[in-house]
Design a protein around this motif. Structure first.
Motif: not given
Lengths: 174, 174, 174, 174, 174, 174, 174, 174
Positions: H72-79
């Protein structure tokens, strides 16, 4: 049980834990140990929990059992507010299958012990039996019941072994 | 920092957590966000913890950071006593290498959120940065500092890449 | 301690567990609870273990503490041979970092409870404190000592917090 | 099988383990190795277990297979009471999915070996085959059967591969 | 040992496994069981491994022990090429602390059994002892040595217990 | 290597990953495969990473290798921006011992593949070898070098086995 | 597909893996990459596996995909017998939920790389896509298809987002 | 909600995450916090994700919530693309039961914080509540609603406790 003052208090974090925690209650009833059981959460009702725990000893409670799932803080929070022995039952309530509750209960830092049982049903039953063992150290009648309970378990195992022989015959193995 | 009222309160369960939690403090100081930092345990000093948390908001605290190891209940216990946002830093303090603290913090049941960061140093630094991000949504100056911080990190990566070229030359690879 | 009959028996699977299990002993001594401590293995000396456990109750032992690492069967084997309450201390003795001992102790099947503490030092200290809590339910003097012990811990936390303020000053954070 | 003295003894901790452990039995029957199978628990019937194990060798048993779940002490307890080789089958009986039984079996301390197989059905079948391999080192007829068994498995794989070609055709892939 | 034909063959995936696998060898020497020990990798020298395994039985080898770390395929690959019983020793050779080797060895699919021991030193010693137990089923002299070995272990535990009493006296606990 | 256009691009998330990732580089150099190696982070320098990746193909890069620790998003982010094959090397950079990086790399959702190697040094070396295998499918010279490399490994194993014989003699085992 | 020589070979350890591995096949078919798919086990049919792998390259195979569960040795055994790049798909086939297969595949020791994908369906689809990416480095037509595939995925995400808006409206959230 | 500009943006990696992420939305709606919710993937639509995130702040978004499963990379990429605070919800979408998503979210390296909630439904609800807590630090009306929400939870617990008493009566326990 109803006319005797409870000596064991069972707390659970949510009523969804009832099916697990009722096993502790059944064991206590079987051993004729008066108990009470309430829902109180470490997080949703911290004050209710504190109030319950702080009054427990003076109402005659000698042992507390706390069942909870997920980040199961209930037993630790309870143990921090009383000198009574606290038994913890980790419950499988998330995708982590109870590993979260187990570690959140058993890994208590030095100073505030929590006596952790197995995850789920077996742990809940054992919480009741462990409470009985504690009380039995000062109650020879209860100790006798525990010995009888153990003997009954042993007899049960022999019966199960007989059943296995029947199954083996059914399966053409003997 | 000393003459401004703190807006972030950092709690740690034990002074052995200082080396980890000081990283949150350093970040906050770097962003000129006034803070305070105390030791208070969910289990050894539950009353001290409650007292601190309950007074925090009225003293101007807007964000709480809680670092703890083992069965790390601190953040959850804090979050149950306040409406302020609570950030959790799991600390590697047992043979379970912080997995116990992580699960005891992140797996909070619905209703009482705790914003969990990475285990250890990285998590502690990020707790400070996350607090800064929250405050920056209402503070354009702070937002600028965060952007500068990010730009500095990017420049740092390029410098590190240059250093890697030198190492490769030293190792006869280029 | 020497002239009183022991009420707690501590077993460890190997003398390499001494450094962990001595923490239980120190706590019991601190609370003036007479105890004894022996090495006996579930696997290498099953008969010695059974003999010890079977005679424990009649010699006045009220609580057993068992510390072991790896496939830690000691507590379960002990609990199967007595009606006394058994406390388990999982020890980090293999590359599995105590997870093997923890699961081999805490996951006891229904019927034979084992009260499991944290892995290692914290667990060993808590085993002693838990024994004290059990005995304190029938011993108001011991209960007072436990309350004092708790108060001392709380005072210790405040002192640690003061030390953290000094460290912060040293680090130029306040 | 009925008129030959058993050379393999299969123990299981509970009759709920029958569906797993019967696979060992089926394999032994297939190789015409006489066996017996009983329920006996390390914890609920320790004496029954010891009595069974201690008499096993003199009754002609050469190999013991022990299947158990949860804190699976059965194989270790058995291995401590005999010089016979003991094979362990960890069973998935709790929310830990057999990891508890696996570690409680495989992580035996030096001195008392337990030969651990895979969790569940595969492990139970392999326990039977491993027993056959042990006996075959002194039984050329049995060795031939094992070679035939292996050849049959190989033929089975080729048939399965043919079936896959049919499925691929059905799915329009070839 | 040198003038007898080896009956146990020990394989290790790399010479870095020597310090672990030599413990199997020492046990076999102690029991006067002739053995040989080579390095052969499932992946780096598959042909050497196959050649060794295929010739083992005809050279008089009765048992194979395979020690390996990481994705430890050695024992499984060996077991697929022989009807001899294969004992596996998972080695802690990566950051996964031997869990990778353990699962890669113990979780063998039905049909090809591998008898897995504990991770590391304890497992290696137990591999040797398990081999001795297997051979002892047909060798009363060896069985006697195993019984003596067990008795010596028991005596060792009593001595360790004595040492613990001395340590307790040194620590002022008794 | 310097005068040939690189065909493999190695990225690492931080220069602290150099000691691991240099092993990929050494392998590529050994096989005379031109490469380049830079530091670029998925999080700290997302633009730098995208720019590098988007230009890679047109500069002649055929394969990308990405090494990262913790929540290792680098390989996935890279694979989302190119059609080139991406190899991932999880690095042990936190108390989770590389399990975090492994799962963050290998568990990519359907659609965006990342070819994950072992955690740490072994994985980094294998990333280089896997790149060589890919290129060798169209380069018979390189294929020969790989075969030679494999043969050298096999010879190395035999030498290691000889060394083990010497050690055994030193240890008085043969 | 039928009249072209296969360039990708898919192996699975058992026909029970078909439902997972067929996803690789579907992807390859979608990209018009000729392939073949067989069942062959590292353990049950080692010779069949070796024979298949050794002949693969000369029959024009450029990439091998191996799917297996439990102690999944197939990919490693295959990679040891060829210089072709090998892609591994760990399959959830035991109570360990594919963690056993993942570690048995990804933790390959240095020297013999295996390119591991996610556990199960996503991994199988990605194995096919990764094979396509490898081949596309020398096939501009295939590269275009991959770009189109990526664009289609992106369009699919937008459509899914539209559907989410509808669901939110249905749920009275917008 | 429709006529107010959204202040919270919810992203999910796939529409299969809707049933989990809608819980965040319901909480926000309950607290009358305007929000928007879209599907956007870190890997399948990296540009869509970047575009959304980069424009979020200027459109008035103050907080981002990202839910994703697997790696789950979504949160990191967004941040990495915004200075806004980002809350992460790991989703149980693979056989790893959300452990993969949890570690891929919570173990963010220093510099780019992501505030991680529990796996699944509880985490999604808590993401909404945590957003409300953040906004409430500058919104006394919202703070009051949060206090009311907490009080309602407490009342709910008492009602659940009453229900447990009824169940106990039904079960003949009181």
């Amino acid at each position: 049980m109803s006319d005797k003052k409870p000596v064991v208090g069972i707390l659970m974090g949510s009523d969804s834990d009832y099916d697990i925690m009722v096993e502790s209650a059944k064991i206590l009833k079987q051993f004729e140990i008066p108990f009470e059981m309430i829902v109180s959460s470490a997080h949703r009702t911290p004050e209710r929990t504190l109030k319950y725990v702080r009054s427990a000893r003076d109402r005659g409670i000698k042992i507390l059992i706390a069942g909870a799932g997920a980040a199961a803080h209930l037993a630790g929070v309870v143990a921090a507010e009383t000198m009574l022995p606290v038994i913890a039952v980790p419950i499988d309530a998330t995708s982590m299958r109870g590993l979260d509750a187990l570690l959140a209960m058993v890994q208590m830092p030095a100073g505030i012990p929590v006596a952790t049982m197995a995850i789920g049903l077996a742990g809940s039953r054992n919480a009741g039996i462990f409470a009985a063992r504690m009380l039995a150290t000062a109650d020879p009648e209860l100790e006798k019941k525990l010995l009888q309970f153990k003997q009954d378990m042993a007899v049960g195992v022999v019966k199960k072994s007989d059943r296995v022989q029947e199954k083996m015959a059914d399966d053409g193995l003997i």
